[in-house]
Design a protein around this motif. Structure first.
Motif, PDB file in Angstrom:
ATOM      1  N   LYS A 296       0.837  -1.209   0.000  1.00  0.00           N
ATOM      2  CA  LYS A 296       0.000   0.000   0.000  1.00  0.00           C
ATOM      3  C   LYS A 296       0.868   1.255   0.000  1.00  0.00           C
ATOM      4  CE  LYS A 296      -3.451   2.418   2.798  1.00  0.00           C
ATOM      5  NZ  LYS A 296      -4.190   2.430   4.086  1.00  0.00           N
ATOM      6  N   LEU A 297       1.924   1.243   0.820  1.00  0.00           N
ATOM      7  CA  LEU A 297       2.827   2.393   0.861  1.00  0.00           C
ATOM      8  C   LEU A 297       3.495   2.602  -0.491  1.00  0.00           C
ATOM      9  CD1 LEU A 297       4.293   4.568   2.569  1.00  0.00           C
ATOM     10  CD2 LEU A 297       6.026   2.848   3.075  1.00  0.00           C
ATOM     11  N   LEU A 298       3.905   1.511  -1.143  1.00  0.00           N
ATOM     12  CA  LEU A 298       4.533   1.631  -2.457  1.00  0.00           C
ATOM     13  C   LEU A 298       3.571   2.244  -3.474  1.00  0.00           C
ATOM     14  CD1 LEU A 298       6.386  -1.803  -2.549  1.00  0.00           C
ATOM     15  CD2 LEU A 298       7.464   0.454  -2.454  1.00  0.00           C
ATOM     16  N   TYR A 299       2.313   1.845  -3.433  1.00  0.00           N
ATOM     17  CA  TYR A 299       1.326   2.464  -4.329  1.00  0.00           C
ATOM     18  C   TYR A 299       1.200   3.956  -4.033  1.00  0.00           C
ATOM     19  CZ  TYR A 299      -0.506  -1.842  -6.460  1.00  0.00           C
ATOM     20  OH  TYR A 299      -0.667  -2.994  -7.188  1.00  0.00           O
ATOM     21  N   GLU A 300       1.125   4.292  -2.754  1.00  0.00           N
ATOM     22  CA  GLU A 300       0.966   5.699  -2.371  1.00  0.00           C
ATOM     23  C   GLU A 300       2.182   6.525  -2.766  1.00  0.00           C
ATOM     24  OE1 GLU A 300       0.199   5.309   1.774  1.00  0.00           O
ATOM     25  OE2 GLU A 300      -1.978   5.085   1.520  1.00  0.00           O
ATOM     26  N   ARG A 301       3.353   5.892  -2.801  1.00  0.00           N
ATOM     27  CA  ARG A 301       4.581   6.617  -3.167  1.00  0.00           C
ATOM     28  C   ARG A 301       4.860   6.573  -4.661  1.00  0.00           C
ATOM     29  NH1 ARG A 301       8.039   8.513   0.759  1.00  0.00           N
ATOM     30  NH2 ARG A 301       8.936   9.406  -1.130  1.00  0.00           N
TER      31      ARG A 301
ATOM     32  N   ARG B 153       6.820  -1.952  -8.069  1.00  0.00           N
ATOM     33  CA  ARG B 153       7.359  -2.620  -6.883  1.00  0.00           C
ATOM     34  C   ARG B 153       6.227  -3.168  -6.013  1.00  0.00           C
ATOM     35  NH1 ARG B 153      11.815   0.945  -3.913  1.00  0.00           N
ATOM     36  NH2 ARG B 153      11.672  -0.863  -2.521  1.00  0.00           N
ATOM     37  N   ALA B 154       5.123  -2.432  -5.938  1.00  0.00           N
ATOM     38  CA  ALA B 154       3.978  -2.914  -5.154  1.00  0.00           C
ATOM     39  C   ALA B 154       3.438  -4.202  -5.748  1.00  0.00           C
ATOM     40  CB  ALA B 154       2.882  -1.846  -5.117  1.00  0.00           C
ATOM     41  N   LEU B 155       3.312  -4.251  -7.073  1.00  0.00           N
ATOM     42  CA  LEU B 155       2.793  -5.445  -7.719  1.00  0.00           C
ATOM     43  C   LEU B 155       3.748  -6.625  -7.547  1.00  0.00           C
ATOM     44  CD1 LEU B 155       0.379  -6.460  -9.276  1.00  0.00           C
ATOM     45  CD2 LEU B 155       1.528  -5.819 -11.394  1.00  0.00           C
TER      46      LEU B 155
ATOM     47  N   VAL C 284      -7.424  -7.802  -3.318  1.00  0.00           N
ATOM     48  CA  VAL C 284      -8.542  -7.125  -3.989  1.00  0.00           C
ATOM     49  C   VAL C 284      -8.929  -5.859  -3.221  1.00  0.00           C
ATOM     50  CG1 VAL C 284     -11.005  -7.333  -4.498  1.00  0.00           C
ATOM     51  CG2 VAL C 284      -9.452  -9.196  -5.107  1.00  0.00           C
ATOM     52  N   ASP C 285      -9.057  -5.983  -1.898  1.00  0.00           N
ATOM     53  CA  ASP C 285      -9.424  -4.826  -1.067  1.00  0.00           C
ATOM     54  C   ASP C 285      -8.373  -3.721  -1.168  1.00  0.00           C
ATOM     55  OD1 ASP C 285     -11.671  -6.217  -0.270  1.00  0.00           O
ATOM     56  OD2 ASP C 285     -10.817  -6.883   1.639  1.00  0.00           O
ATOM     57  N   LEU C 286      -7.100  -4.113  -1.240  1.00  0.00           N
ATOM     58  CA  LEU C 286      -6.026  -3.127  -1.355  1.00  0.00           C
ATOM     59  C   LEU C 286      -6.157  -2.350  -2.653  1.00  0.00           C
ATOM     60  CD1 LEU C 286      -3.353  -1.846  -0.490  1.00  0.00           C
ATOM     61  CD2 LEU C 286      -2.167  -3.798  -1.510  1.00  0.00           C
ATOM     62  N   TRP C 287      -6.359  -3.041  -3.763  1.00  0.00           N
ATOM     63  CA  TRP C 287      -6.524  -2.351  -5.054  1.00  0.00           C
ATOM     64  C   TRP C 287      -7.717  -1.409  -5.014  1.00  0.00           C
ATOM     65  CZ3 TRP C 287      -5.820  -7.483  -8.174  1.00  0.00           C
ATOM     66  CH2 TRP C 287      -4.451  -7.722  -8.346  1.00  0.00           C
ATOM     67  N   THR C 288      -8.804  -1.859  -4.414  1.00  0.00           N
ATOM     68  CA  THR C 288     -10.002  -1.020  -4.341  1.00  0.00           C
ATOM     69  C   THR C 288      -9.727   0.225  -3.507  1.00  0.00           C
ATOM     70  OG1 THR C 288     -11.391  -2.997  -4.498  1.00  0.00           O
ATOM     71  CG2 THR C 288     -12.438  -0.986  -3.722  1.00  0.00           C
TER      72      THR C 288
ATOM     73  N   VAL D  29      -6.747   1.662  -2.815  1.00  0.00           N
ATOM     74  CA  VAL D  29      -5.747   2.542  -3.424  1.00  0.00           C
ATOM     75  C   VAL D  29      -6.343   3.299  -4.608  1.00  0.00           C
ATOM     76  CG1 VAL D  29      -3.566   2.555  -4.681  1.00  0.00           C
ATOM     77  CG2 VAL D  29      -3.790   1.183  -2.621  1.00  0.00           C
ATOM     78  N   GLY D  30      -7.159   2.615  -5.400  1.00  0.00           N
ATOM     79  CA  GLY D  30      -7.820   3.284  -6.522  1.00  0.00           C
ATOM     80  C   GLY D  30      -7.036   3.159  -7.814  1.00  0.00           C
ATOM     81  N   SER D  31      -7.759   3.295  -8.911  1.00  0.00           N
ATOM     82  CA  SER D  31      -7.150   3.068 -10.220  1.00  0.00           C
ATOM     83  C   SER D  31      -6.145   4.146 -10.602  1.00  0.00           C
ATOM     84  CB  SER D  31      -8.241   3.001 -11.293  1.00  0.00           C
ATOM     85  OG  SER D  31      -8.991   4.207 -11.320  1.00  0.00           O
ATOM     86  N   ASP D  32      -6.222   5.339  -9.970  1.00  0.00           N
ATOM     87  CA  ASP D  32      -5.287   6.396 -10.331  1.00  0.00           C
ATOM     88  C   ASP D  32      -3.871   6.099  -9.865  1.00  0.00           C
ATOM     89  OD1 ASP D  32      -6.220   6.635  -7.717  1.00  0.00           O
ATOM     90  OD2 ASP D  32      -5.736   8.768  -7.613  1.00  0.00           O
TER      91      ASP D  32
END
Length: 554
Positions: free
Chosen positions: A235-240, A245-247, A268-272, A274-277
């Motif tokens: 989640k942090l990697l997505y936010e940064r 790297r998150a995937l 699935v919950d994490l992707w939802t 974090v959001g598609s952006d």
């Protein structure tokens, strides 16, 4: 008559004896299940023991331990409270109730219970930690520091005291010395999960990503099977802005727990969340094609629908929808597929599918929301309004429904009703960033910039750690060239995780102003440090304890 009375007396005595025996046997079985970590069975057995004999403090204490182990903190507190009713001097119950009170934000209760133990055990590190944590949560810096130092004088290696002292030092504005204290303690006494979590919190607050990554790596080494840590890091990697790297992290986690539906659902919950952006949807699509099953493909459908890639949604979900009668297992895929059909201009098919879902499950909020959106797209505002009102009535916490209802009022040129719908939604969902964005966009669209800034200001002050709110406020402040607002924003962003890009945006858009803002921020930090070095006033009410972004117990 005498024989009858005697027989009745013997029956009563036998019943009493069997009641005690039943309770003892059930308690033994509960202990066996508890040792096996079968908490469900342990709870059933210890409740049987209590049902047979409810005035034994130890049975209630065992129930409390089961509830505590299962994360049911309120139930644990209530069970321990019953222990204290039966045994007013039970130290285990009193100490645990003090800790639970602190975690729930009931600081006065926590202090009262801690003091009860400290009266006869003045060197109780456990209760001193509760007192110190309460003082720190109230920003009573000198008191909290004194308690931490007292604990370390009793036990120089005490983890709780070391972490409390680091937290207090950081509250005084000295983050680097707090980090040094923890790193020194780790080098001297060895690594532990709680110390590394505290260290991670300090690095995250400082926005020091390289050392955040190293802290996570150290935690992974200590707990190689901890899926929670890996999901938090992803989640942090997505936010940064590091979706690749998150995937990669999620791919390794998926391989380690291949076929585990709980892990797949959490991805699935994490992707939802974090959001598609933030998610690289094309990379996720390749990942799901090779490793994912139906739930992951449905999650991919969510992401693709967010990006309005309707043809891709239709392709991905076509094999996973109901071909005939609606089934519970495929309802979510059906609803998303209907959204894709609407996006492709096939509104009649979309409405027919949604109608089938609602006949199967009339209260399905996602289906009703989709029906609202399809009706709006097809121009049937009367039907859309009726459905949106039902959706909001039955699902008041669903932000998408609130936004849909207010947007319909806007389309119908009913400004007063739109204003009321947005304002009420913000009052009832005061921490929802989606609702904030929609309301601010509406206000700006109706040329009420000042009101939009005030709404964003109130939101960011009520949710000081939420980056999404500060992003919205930053855009408004920049558009208005509001220098006091930008000063406050820059100062606040220093304490928000992942805020570096937002700060850089302000500095890049207003380079001439950046130096003056930084000077004002530095001056304000000095003032805060000066205040923190003195005794702070005790707040009037209770506060929720906060140990930062990691959610670690204080």
């Amino acid at each position: 008559m005498a024989r009858i009375v005697a027989a009745a007396a013997l029956f009563v005595l036998a019943a009493c004896g069997s009641s005690e025996q039943r309770a003892e046997k059930a308690a033994v079985r509960a202990d066996v299940f508890y040792a096996r970590r079968d908490l469900y069975s342990a709870r059933i057995e210890i409740k049987r023991a209590i049902g047979a004999q409810d005035d034994v403090p130890e049975y209630w204490a065992r129930l409390a331990r089961v509830e505590l182990a299962d994360g049911h903190y309120l139930e644990a507190y209530q069970a321990y409270a019953r222990v204290v009713e039966l045994d007013s001097d039970n130290d285990e119950a009193i100490q645990t109730m003090a800790e639970l009170s602190y975690q729930a934000g009931s600081f006065e209760d926590a202090e009262r219970l801690a003091d009860k133990i400290l009266e006869h055990q003045p060197r109780s590190l456990r209760m001193l930690l509760v007192k110190g944590a309460v003082a720190a949560s109230r920003r009573q810096v000198p008191e909290a520091r004194a308690i931490a130092e007292r604990m370390l004088s009793i036990d120089p290696t005490n983890e709780g005291a070391t972490i409390l002292l680091a937290r207090v030092i950081n509250m005084g504005g000295d983050r680097e010395p707090a980090i040094t204290l923890l790193e020194t303690s780790i080098a001297k006494d060895g690594e532990s999960v709680v110390k590394l979590m505290a260290l991670l919190d300090l690095y995250t607050g400082r926005d020091d990503f390289p050392r955040v990554a190293r802290s996570f790596a150290r935690l992974f080494a200590l707990q190689p099977g901890n899926a929670d840590l890996r999901l938090e890091y992803a989640k942090l990697l997505y936010e940064r802005g590091r979706p690749d790297r998150a995937l990669g992290m999620l791919a390794r986690l998926s391989r380690r727990h291949r076929g585990d539906p709980a892990i797949e659902q959490r991805i699935v919950d994490l992707w939802t969340e974090v959001g598609s952006d933030r998610v690289d949807v094309d990379a996720v699509q390749r990942f799901v094609a090779t490793t994912g099953d139906a739930p992951m493909k449905v999650a991919l459908g969510h992401l693709l629908l967010d990006q309005k890639r309707y043809a891709d949604v239709e392709t991905v979900l076509r094999p996973h929808i109901d071909k005939g009668e609606i089934s519970a297992a495929k309802v979510e895929a059906d609803v998303l597929y209907a959204g894709a059909l609407a996006g492709l201009g096939r509104s009649a098919e979309a409405l027919a599918l949604v109608d089938k879902v609602l006949k199967f499950d009339p209260s399905n909020p996602r289906a009703l929301l989709m029906q609202v959106r399809v009706s709006v797209a097809s121009g049937d505002l009367a039907r859309a309004l009726n459905d949106a009102q039902t959706l909001v009535r039955d699902n008041p916490g669903m932000a998408e429904g609130r936004v849909a209802l207010a947007s319909i009022y806007v389309r119908r040129n009913e400004k007063i009703l739109a204003d009321a719908a947005f304002a009420r939604a913000m009052n009832e969902l005061p921490d929802n960033a989606q609702m904030l964005t929609a309301y601010v966009d509406y206000l700006r669209g109706t040329q009420r910039e000042a009101m939009a800034r005030e709404v964003a200001k109130r939101f960011s002050r009520n949710n000081p750690r939420m980056l999404a709110g500060w992003k919205v406020r930053t855009e408004l402040c920049l558009a208005a060239d509001d220098k006091p607002c930008l000063t406050e924003t820059l100062y606040a962003l220093d304490q928000v995780v992942g805020a570096r890009q937002v700060r850089q945006k302000i500095e890049a858009r207003m380079p001439a102003f950046a130096a003056a803002v930084k000077a004002a921020v530095a001056k304000r930090e000095q003032e805060d440090n000066r205040k923190a070095s003195g005794v702070m006033d005790k707040p009037a009410g209770q506060e929720t304890p906060s140990c930062g972004t990691t959610g670690m117990p204080c």
